[in-house]
Design a protein around this motif. Structure first.
Motif, PDB file in Angstrom:
ATOM      1  N   ARG A  17       0.845  -1.186   0.000  1.00  0.00           N
ATOM      2  CA  ARG A  17       0.000   0.000   0.000  1.00  0.00           C
ATOM      3  C   ARG A  17       0.881   1.237   0.000  1.00  0.00           C
ATOM      4  O   ARG A  17       1.654   1.445   0.946  1.00  0.00           O
ATOM      5  CB  ARG A  17      -0.911   0.028   1.223  1.00  0.00           C
ATOM      6  CG  ARG A  17      -1.950   1.145   1.182  1.00  0.00           C
ATOM      7  CD  ARG A  17      -2.613   1.315   2.523  1.00  0.00           C
ATOM      8  NE  ARG A  17      -3.852   2.069   2.435  1.00  0.00           N
ATOM      9  CZ  ARG A  17      -4.380   2.739   3.440  1.00  0.00           C
ATOM     10  NH1 ARG A  17      -3.779   2.735   4.626  1.00  0.00           N
ATOM     11  NH2 ARG A  17      -5.518   3.406   3.293  1.00  0.00           N
ATOM     12  N   ILE A  49      -7.160   9.786 -10.000  1.00  0.00           N
ATOM     13  CA  ILE A  49      -8.402  10.063  -9.276  1.00  0.00           C
ATOM     14  C   ILE A  49      -8.632  11.560  -9.290  1.00  0.00           C
ATOM     15  O   ILE A  49      -7.776  12.347  -8.889  1.00  0.00           O
ATOM     16  CB  ILE A  49      -8.367   9.490  -7.844  1.00  0.00           C
ATOM     17  CG1 ILE A  49      -9.697   9.724  -7.133  1.00  0.00           C
ATOM     18  CG2 ILE A  49      -7.204  10.058  -7.030  1.00  0.00           C
ATOM     19  CD1 ILE A  49      -9.850   8.892  -5.851  1.00  0.00           C
ATOM     20  N   ASP A  53     -13.675  12.199  -7.432  1.00  0.00           N
ATOM     21  CA  ASP A  53     -13.479  10.744  -7.357  1.00  0.00           C
ATOM     22  C   ASP A  53     -13.686  10.030  -8.689  1.00  0.00           C
ATOM     23  O   ASP A  53     -14.011   8.835  -8.700  1.00  0.00           O
ATOM     24  CB  ASP A  53     -14.355  10.124  -6.271  1.00  0.00           C
ATOM     25  CG  ASP A  53     -13.906  10.516  -4.869  1.00  0.00           C
ATOM     26  OD1 ASP A  53     -14.711  10.439  -3.943  1.00  0.00           O
ATOM     27  OD2 ASP A  53     -12.728  10.909  -4.724  1.00  0.00           O
ATOM     28  N   ILE A  55     -12.215   7.948 -11.470  1.00  0.00           N
ATOM     29  CA  ILE A  55     -11.061   7.058 -11.380  1.00  0.00           C
ATOM     30  C   ILE A  55     -10.784   6.384 -12.730  1.00  0.00           C
ATOM     31  O   ILE A  55     -11.713   5.966 -13.415  1.00  0.00           O
ATOM     32  CB  ILE A  55     -11.277   5.982 -10.293  1.00  0.00           C
ATOM     33  CG1 ILE A  55     -11.243   6.635  -8.908  1.00  0.00           C
ATOM     34  CG2 ILE A  55     -10.221   4.885 -10.390  1.00  0.00           C
ATOM     35  CD1 ILE A  55     -11.551   5.675  -7.772  1.00  0.00           C
ATOM     36  N   THR A  66      -5.991  -0.390  -6.511  1.00  0.00           N
ATOM     37  CA  THR A  66      -7.092   0.496  -6.143  1.00  0.00           C
ATOM     38  C   THR A  66      -6.526   1.831  -5.679  1.00  0.00           C
ATOM     39  O   THR A  66      -5.722   1.877  -4.736  1.00  0.00           O
ATOM     40  CB  THR A  66      -7.950  -0.103  -5.029  1.00  0.00           C
ATOM     41  OG1 THR A  66      -8.457  -1.369  -5.432  1.00  0.00           O
ATOM     42  CG2 THR A  66      -9.112   0.821  -4.688  1.00  0.00           C
ATOM     43  N   SER A  68      -7.222   5.621  -4.100  1.00  0.00           N
ATOM     44  CA  SER A  68      -8.191   6.313  -3.264  1.00  0.00           C
ATOM     45  C   SER A  68      -7.529   7.552  -2.670  1.00  0.00           C
ATOM     46  O   SER A  68      -6.314   7.696  -2.730  1.00  0.00           O
ATOM     47  CB  SER A  68      -8.723   5.403  -2.152  1.00  0.00           C
ATOM     48  OG  SER A  68      -7.671   5.004  -1.292  1.00  0.00           O
ATOM     49  N   ARG A  69      -8.341   8.419  -2.120  1.00  0.00           N
ATOM     50  CA  ARG A  69      -7.816   9.627  -1.503  1.00  0.00           C
ATOM     51  C   ARG A  69      -8.615   9.979  -0.268  1.00  0.00           C
ATOM     52  O   ARG A  69      -9.809   9.676  -0.190  1.00  0.00           O
ATOM     53  CB  ARG A  69      -7.838  10.800  -2.497  1.00  0.00           C
ATOM     54  CG  ARG A  69      -9.219  11.154  -3.007  1.00  0.00           C
ATOM     55  CD  ARG A  69      -9.159  12.105  -4.207  1.00  0.00           C
ATOM     56  NE  ARG A  69      -8.722  13.452  -3.847  1.00  0.00           N
ATOM     57  CZ  ARG A  69      -8.503  14.420  -4.729  1.00  0.00           C
ATOM     58  NH1 ARG A  69      -8.625  14.171  -6.026  1.00  0.00           N
ATOM     59  NH2 ARG A  69      -8.126  15.618  -4.324  1.00  0.00           N
ATOM     60  N   ASP A  70      -7.937  10.564   0.704  1.00  0.00           N
ATOM     61  CA  ASP A  70      -8.581  11.059   1.909  1.00  0.00           C
ATOM     62  C   ASP A  70      -8.357  12.565   1.917  1.00  0.00           C
ATOM     63  O   ASP A  70      -7.280  13.041   2.257  1.00  0.00           O
ATOM     64  CB  ASP A  70      -7.966  10.407   3.150  1.00  0.00           C
ATOM     65  CG  ASP A  70      -8.665  10.806   4.438  1.00  0.00           C
ATOM     66  OD1 ASP A  70      -9.256  11.909   4.486  1.00  0.00           O
ATOM     67  OD2 ASP A  70      -8.615  10.032   5.403  1.00  0.00           O
ATOM     68  N   TYR A  77      -3.663   7.283  -1.846  1.00  0.00           N
ATOM     69  CA  TYR A  77      -3.259   5.906  -1.612  1.00  0.00           C
ATOM     70  C   TYR A  77      -3.284   5.106  -2.910  1.00  0.00           C
ATOM     71  O   TYR A  77      -4.004   5.428  -3.849  1.00  0.00           O
ATOM     72  CB  TYR A  77      -4.206   5.224  -0.618  1.00  0.00           C
ATOM     73  CG  TYR A  77      -4.303   5.908   0.720  1.00  0.00           C
ATOM     74  CD1 TYR A  77      -5.377   6.740   1.009  1.00  0.00           C
ATOM     75  CD2 TYR A  77      -3.329   5.715   1.697  1.00  0.00           C
ATOM     76  CE1 TYR A  77      -5.484   7.369   2.239  1.00  0.00           C
ATOM     77  CE2 TYR A  77      -3.430   6.340   2.932  1.00  0.00           C
ATOM     78  CZ  TYR A  77      -4.505   7.171   3.188  1.00  0.00           C
ATOM     79  OH  TYR A  77      -4.596   7.791   4.411  1.00  0.00           O
ATOM     80  N   GLU A  79      -3.503   0.953  -3.320  1.00  0.00           N
ATOM     81  CA  GLU A  79      -3.486  -0.415  -2.812  1.00  0.00           C
ATOM     82  C   GLU A  79      -3.150  -1.333  -3.984  1.00  0.00           C
ATOM     83  O   GLU A  79      -3.849  -1.324  -5.004  1.00  0.00           O
ATOM     84  CB  GLU A  79      -4.855  -0.774  -2.248  1.00  0.00           C
ATOM     85  CG  GLU A  79      -4.927  -2.121  -1.570  1.00  0.00           C
ATOM     86  CD  GLU A  79      -4.279  -2.115  -0.191  1.00  0.00           C
ATOM     87  OE1 GLU A  79      -4.366  -1.087   0.505  1.00  0.00           O
ATOM     88  OE2 GLU A  79      -3.675  -3.144   0.175  1.00  0.00           O
TER      89      GLU A  79
END
Length: 121
Positions: A17, A49, A53, A55, A66, A68-70, A77, A79
């Motif tokens: 990750r 992304i 969102d 993608i 995969t 993703s974002r925070d 991120y 994964e």
């Protein structure tokens, strides 16, 4: 402004990750992405992304990676599962960020320093 981490050495089929943290005076972050560059090859976009969102992935990683974002943590991120030797590369994060500039806001593109992923066969 962008700090990537999480790379390492794994066996075929393993997982990693990656994380990428944006820091500094940030107004907002627009699009973000992960790129990779294998030895002797050009840098390629692996996953993207958008700010809402949206993608996209390159075909070779679909179903295995995969992104993703925070947004609260300004962190991106990736994964990565079912890793293959051909995934071996230096992985870079990239982001378009709006930062304070001359009393206003400027759009700037930033690159992380790269994190090495090595997948052994």
């Amino acid at each position: 402004q962008l700090q990537a981490s999480g790379g390492g050495l794994v066996q075929t089929g393993g997982s990693l990750r990656l994380s990428c943290v944006a820091s500094g005076s940030i107004v907002s972050i627009n699009d973000m992405g992960w790129y990779r560059q294998a030895p002797g090859k050009q840098r390629e976009l692996v996953a993207y992304i958008g700010s809402h969102d949206q993608i996209k992935y390159i075909d070779s990683v679909k179903g295995r990676f995969t992104i993703s974002r925070d947004n609260a943590k300004n962190t991106l991120y990736l994964e990565m599962n079912s890793l293959k030797p051909e995934d071996t590369a230096v992985y870079y994060c990239n982001a378009e960020m709006y930062v304070p500039h001359d009393g206003g806001v400027s759009s700037e593109f930033y690159w992380g320093q790269g994190t090495l992923v090595t997948v052994s066969s």
